[in-house]
Write an enzyme that holds these catalytic residues in place. Structure first.
Site, PDB file in Angstrom:
ATOM      1  N   SER A 179       0.764  -0.962   0.005  1.00  0.00           N
ATOM      2  CA  SER A 179      -0.026   0.094  -0.001  1.00  0.00           C
ATOM      3  C   SER A 179       0.928   1.072   0.018  1.00  0.00           C
ATOM      4  O   SER A 179       0.602   2.206  -0.712  1.00  0.00           O
ATOM      5  CB  SER A 179      -1.000  -0.097   1.240  1.00  0.00           C
ATOM      6  OG  SER A 179      -0.070  -0.319   2.400  1.00  0.00           O
ATOM      7  N   HIS A 224      -2.043  -8.858   2.295  1.00  0.00           N
ATOM      8  CA  HIS A 224      -1.570  -7.672   2.704  1.00  0.00           C
ATOM      9  C   HIS A 224      -2.776  -7.393   3.815  1.00  0.00           C
ATOM     10  O   HIS A 224      -2.813  -8.383   4.791  1.00  0.00           O
ATOM     11  CB  HIS A 224      -1.800  -6.423   1.853  1.00  0.00           C
ATOM     12  CG  HIS A 224      -0.877  -5.198   2.203  1.00  0.00           C
ATOM     13  ND1 HIS A 224      -0.107  -4.948   3.370  1.00  0.00           N
ATOM     14  CD2 HIS A 224      -0.836  -4.140   1.688  1.00  0.00           C
ATOM     15  CE1 HIS A 224       0.422  -3.807   3.398  1.00  0.00           C
ATOM     16  NE2 HIS A 224      -0.104  -3.058   2.531  1.00  0.00           N
ATOM     17  N   HIS A 267       6.219 -13.156   7.964  1.00  0.00           N
ATOM     18  CA  HIS A 267       6.441 -11.517   7.197  1.00  0.00           C
ATOM     19  C   HIS A 267       7.715 -11.715   6.257  1.00  0.00           C
ATOM     20  O   HIS A 267       8.629 -12.336   6.509  1.00  0.00           O
ATOM     21  CB  HIS A 267       6.639 -10.769   8.643  1.00  0.00           C
ATOM     22  CG  HIS A 267       6.292  -9.261   8.063  1.00  0.00           C
ATOM     23  ND1 HIS A 267       7.004  -8.558   7.662  1.00  0.00           N
ATOM     24  CD2 HIS A 267       4.995  -8.429   8.294  1.00  0.00           C
ATOM     25  CE1 HIS A 267       6.659  -7.231   7.514  1.00  0.00           C
ATOM     26  NE2 HIS A 267       5.259  -7.163   7.867  1.00  0.00           N
ATOM     27  N   ARG A 277       3.616  -4.956  17.162  1.00  0.00           N
ATOM     28  CA  ARG A 277       2.169  -4.570  17.377  1.00  0.00           C
ATOM     29  C   ARG A 277       1.231  -5.799  17.781  1.00  0.00           C
ATOM     30  O   ARG A 277       0.057  -5.555  18.299  1.00  0.00           O
ATOM     31  CB  ARG A 277       1.880  -4.245  15.758  1.00  0.00           C
ATOM     32  CG  ARG A 277       2.803  -3.050  15.266  1.00  0.00           C
ATOM     33  CD  ARG A 277       2.480  -2.762  13.990  1.00  0.00           C
ATOM     34  NE  ARG A 277       2.655  -4.129  13.043  1.00  0.00           N
ATOM     35  CZ  ARG A 277       2.455  -3.947  11.669  1.00  0.00           C
ATOM     36  NH1 ARG A 277       2.062  -2.983  11.061  1.00  0.00           N
ATOM     37  NH2 ARG A 277       2.676  -5.065  11.155  1.00  0.00           N
ATOM     38  N   ASP A 317      -1.850  -8.872  12.516  1.00  0.00           N
ATOM     39  CA  ASP A 317      -3.130  -9.419  11.846  1.00  0.00           C
ATOM     40  C   ASP A 317      -3.477 -10.586  12.767  1.00  0.00           C
ATOM     41  O   ASP A 317      -4.583 -10.836  12.918  1.00  0.00           O
ATOM     42  CB  ASP A 317      -3.248  -9.909  10.419  1.00  0.00           C
ATOM     43  CG  ASP A 317      -2.804  -8.346   9.691  1.00  0.00           C
ATOM     44  OD1 ASP A 317      -3.296  -7.340  10.052  1.00  0.00           O
ATOM     45  OD2 ASP A 317      -2.254  -8.783   8.471  1.00  0.00           O
TER      46      ASP A 317
HETATM   47  N1  HAX Z   1       1.582 -20.122   6.358  1.00  0.00           N
HETATM   48  C1  HAX Z   1       2.032 -21.064   5.178  1.00  0.00           C
HETATM   49  N2  HAX Z   1       3.190 -20.649   4.293  1.00  0.00           N
HETATM   50  C2  HAX Z   1       3.679 -19.361   4.687  1.00  0.00           C
HETATM   51  C3  HAX Z   1       3.416 -18.726   5.616  1.00  0.00           C
HETATM   52  C4  HAX Z   1       2.189 -18.834   6.368  1.00  0.00           C
HETATM   53  N3  HAX Z   1       1.789 -18.204   7.444  1.00  0.00           N
HETATM   54  N4  HAX Z   1       4.347 -17.415   5.539  1.00  0.00           N
HETATM   55  C5  HAX Z   1       4.872 -17.864   4.614  1.00  0.00           C
HETATM   56  N5  HAX Z   1       4.696 -19.079   3.854  1.00  0.00           N
HETATM   57  C6  HAX Z   1       5.427 -19.752   2.919  1.00  0.00           C
HETATM   58  C7  HAX Z   1       5.293 -18.832   1.848  1.00  0.00           C
HETATM   59  O1  HAX Z   1       4.023 -18.676   0.904  1.00  0.00           O
HETATM   60  C8  HAX Z   1       6.473 -19.271   0.609  1.00  0.00           C
HETATM   61  O2  HAX Z   1       6.060 -20.283  -0.126  1.00  0.00           O
HETATM   62  P1  HAX Z   1       6.685 -20.887  -1.254  1.00  0.00           P
HETATM   63  O3  HAX Z   1       7.962 -21.144  -1.065  1.00  0.00           O
HETATM   64  O4  HAX Z   1       5.649 -21.845  -1.863  1.00  0.00           O
HETATM   65  O5  HAX Z   1       6.556 -19.699  -2.286  1.00  0.00           O
HETATM   66  C9  HAX Z   1       7.378 -19.717   1.648  1.00  0.00           C
HETATM   67  O6  HAX Z   1       6.859 -20.000   3.069  1.00  0.00           O
HETATM   68  C10 HAX Z   1       8.372 -18.347   1.809  1.00  0.00           C
HETATM   69  O7  HAX Z   1       7.887 -17.326   2.501  1.00  0.00           O
HETATM   70  P2  HAX Z   1       8.406 -15.932   3.102  1.00  0.00           P
HETATM   71  O8  HAX Z   1       9.898 -15.658   2.567  1.00  0.00           O
HETATM   72  O9  HAX Z   1       8.824 -16.453   4.501  1.00  0.00           O
HETATM   73  O10 HAX Z   1       7.311 -15.080   3.115  1.00  0.00           O
HETATM   74  P3  HAX Z   1       7.259 -13.946   2.075  1.00  0.00           P
HETATM   75  O11 HAX Z   1       7.848 -12.762   2.527  1.00  0.00           O
HETATM   76  O12 HAX Z   1       7.140 -14.659   0.777  1.00  0.00           O
HETATM   77  O13 HAX Z   1       5.595 -13.756   2.382  1.00  0.00           O
HETATM   78  C11 HAX Z   1       3.681 -13.043   3.572  1.00  0.00           C
HETATM   79  C12 HAX Z   1       5.314 -12.956   3.463  1.00  0.00           C
HETATM   80  C13 HAX Z   1       3.328 -12.264   5.102  1.00  0.00           C
HETATM   81  C14 HAX Z   1       2.791 -12.862   2.519  1.00  0.00           C
HETATM   82  C15 HAX Z   1       3.505 -14.703   4.220  1.00  0.00           C
HETATM   83  O14 HAX Z   1       4.211 -14.663   5.491  1.00  0.00           O
HETATM   84  C16 HAX Z   1       2.155 -14.983   4.431  1.00  0.00           C
HETATM   85  O15 HAX Z   1       1.542 -15.371   3.373  1.00  0.00           O
HETATM   86  N6  HAX Z   1       1.611 -15.053   5.661  1.00  0.00           N
HETATM   87  C17 HAX Z   1       0.177 -15.456   5.674  1.00  0.00           C
HETATM   88  C18 HAX Z   1      -0.682 -14.112   5.399  1.00  0.00           C
HETATM   89  C19 HAX Z   1      -0.628 -12.935   6.299  1.00  0.00           C
HETATM   90  O16 HAX Z   1      -0.422 -12.854   7.651  1.00  0.00           O
HETATM   91  N7  HAX Z   1      -0.274 -11.840   5.780  1.00  0.00           N
HETATM   92  C20 HAX Z   1      -0.376 -10.319   6.640  1.00  0.00           C
HETATM   93  C21 HAX Z   1       1.040  -9.901   6.578  1.00  0.00           C
HETATM   94  C22 HAX Z   1       1.264  -8.526   7.392  1.00  0.00           C
HETATM   95  C23 HAX Z   1       0.823  -7.384   6.541  1.00  0.00           C
HETATM   96  O17 HAX Z   1       1.195  -7.237   5.502  1.00  0.00           O
HETATM   97  N8  HAX Z   1      -0.355  -7.131   6.836  1.00  0.00           N
HETATM   98  O18 HAX Z   1      -1.231  -5.970   6.423  1.00  0.00           O
END
Ligand code: HAX
Length: 434
Positions: A241, A271, A317, A326, A372
């Site tokens: 964002s 996000h 994250h 937070r 979150d």
């Molecule tokens: N559950 C399952 N798998 C997860 C995971 C979770 N909570 N977090 C990461 N992974 C997976 C990723 O999908 C990725 O898989 P692939 O190898 O198949 O691509 C792998 O672990 C490595 O990911 P990473 O490098 O640790 O994390 P990223 O930087 O790619 O992604 C995310 C960060 C926040 C998007 C990710 O941890 C996620 O999807 N979390 C769950 C959704 C979430 O909580 N989002 C909110 C984040 C905070 C925010 O922005 N709020 O607005």
């Protein structure tokens, strides 16, 4: 106006600082970029400078250098409240200085004057189908206000570049002033049969939202609202964002265009929408067992999800490598005011179990909870049980940071963003040559 005066005072030194940095070190390399990074969402590539906030992987978000516990402790509080006035936070973000109570109240007073939401915005919201997602309504409402942009009209009238920041600040104050009322209108229209409650001039920005959704006098919910709005205000300059907003702003589109676009990014499940996904995940987890689940049951439930290729919302994250402060701040709130809440107990148990599971899973770089993982639980406990709405609250707060960034981008006369893309063949050729 105090924020305007302070920024005006600071601009010459900042312009000089940036000018000198670029003049003396303009050709120095900041980082290399690898093929991995190009295909991997640009992780770790430094593409933005933000002095508003910085996300430290181990200390969490720093607003103008202050950690979340420091911000909560040092910012002036609303009368009788343990939590800071959002007006004080806006002052801190905009100026880099911790305000006095008087300065924080002055921002709150500015907001009150600018808070009325024009009728056409409400009419436009009324015209949308009832099933419209609250984030879509929120984004529409912000965009509908665009015709009021002082920056856009001043630009058409020949505004000079060094002064771009001034009407941008006016737009920022006008927009942020209206956000709690817009959010409350959306909530009431969608979930409370169009109930309308006028703002209470005695209340601060945060508590007024609580009041306008019918929570008048519910002191704990007012406190939660204040806390929520402080915690979500910024997360440095390159998350989805923030980056969207900065990009749109760089084209000299105004605050309304940029903030509406940013909210469309915030509405993604990876996000901001994660907060609505989290509460659903937690409710599903609870519903999967006849009685309060054991650690072992949570472990096996989590493994089933991971093995089916789904993500567990609220954990992981891209930057953080510890529990999000937070999350911790909200957990402390919950422990204090909601010690018997069943879902909060579940949040705590999941927190005991899930980092171990995610570490064992091996792929996740950060097995700890993000903001979150708990926000929805607290809202739910106080009867705000419409998960679709939670990201609007996030957006109300986040626009404080985004607009501050925009004001300073204009103050420092940043150019339009225009990185470069390439084709896969070009990349293949380049790698082979190397
Ligand atoms: N559950 C399952 N798998 C997860 C995971 C979770 N909570 N977090 C990461 N992974 C997976 C990723 O999908 C990725 O898989 P692939 O190898 O198949 O691509 C792998 O672990 C490595 O990911 P990473 O490098 O640790 O994390 P990223 O930087 O790619 O992604 C995310 C960060 C926040 C998007 C990710 O941890 C996620 O999807 N979390 C769950 C959704 C979430 O909580 N989002 C909110 C984040 C905070 C925010 O922005 N709020 O607005």
């Amino acid at each position: 106006m105090i924020i305007e005066d302070k920024i005006a005072e600071q601009i010459p030194a900042w312009r000089e600082r940036v000018k000198r940095l670029v003049a003396e070190h303009g050709s120095k390399k900041v980082c290399e970029i690898t093929v991995d990074q190009i295909f991997g969402g640009m992780r770790g590539v430094h593409v933005q400078v933000s002095d508003i906030s910085y996300l430290d992987p181990y200390r969490g978000i720093l607003y103008r250098g202050y950690t979340i516990p420091e911000v909560l402790e040092r910012l002036p509080k609303a009368a009788g409240s343990e939590y800071p006035l959002a007006g004080g936070l806006y002052y801190l973000l905009m100026t880099g200085e911790i305000p006095t109570l008087g300065q924080a109240q002055e921002v709150e007073a500015e907001w009150k004057v600018r808070s009325p939401v024009p009728g056409y915005v409400l009419d436009m919201l009324d015209a949308l189908p009832q099933k419209t997602h609250p984030m879509t309504m929120f984004s529409h409402a912000i965009l509908a206000l665009q015709n009021e942009s002082i920056f856009s009209s001043s630009y058409s009238d020949g505004l000079r570049k060094p002064e771009y920041w001034l009407p941008t600040l006016q737009d920022s104050l006008n927009l942020t002033a209206k956000l709690p009322a817009i959010a409350a209108y959306i909530y009431n229209k969608k979930y409370r049969n169009g109930l309308y409650i006028a703002p209470d001039p005695q209340l601060d920005w945060g508590a007024n939202f609580a009041h306008m959704i019918g929570r008048s006098g519910e002191w704990q919910y007012e406190e939660l609202t204040r806390l929520f709005f402080i915690l979500h205000a910024d997360h440095e300059g390159a998350n989805v964002s923030a980056h969207v907003s900065a990009l749109v702003n760089s084209a000299l589109s105004d605050i309304y265009y940029a903030s509406s676009a940013a909210m469309n990014g915030l509405a993604g499940p990876l996000h901001g929408i994660a907060n609505q996904e989290c509460i659903r995940w937690l409710l599903d987890l609870r519903a999967a067992f006849d009685s309060f689940p054991t650690e072992e049951q949570i472990r096996s439930y989590a493994w089933d999800i991971l093995n089916s290729g789904r993500v567990i919302p609220g954990y992981g994250h891209a930057v953080l490598r510890v529990t999000d402060p937070r999350f911790t701040a909200q957990l402390e709130f919950g422990r204090k005011y909601l010690p018997d809440d069943e879902l909060l107990r579940l949040v705590m148990l999941v927190y005991d179990v899930l980092p171990g599971v995610l570490s064992q899973y091996g792929r996740v770089k950060n097995p700890w909870p993000n903001v979150d993982a708990i926000t929805g639980t607290l809202q739910y406990a106080y009867g705000v049980r419409e998960p679709d709405f939670y990201t609007v609250l996030f957006g109300v707060s986040r626009i404080l940071g985004l607009t501050t960034f925009a004001v300073w981008s204009r103050a420092l006369q940043k150019p339009i963003e225009r990185p470069k893309s390439m084709t896969t063949s070009m990349l293949e050729n380049l790698v082979c040559e190397g």
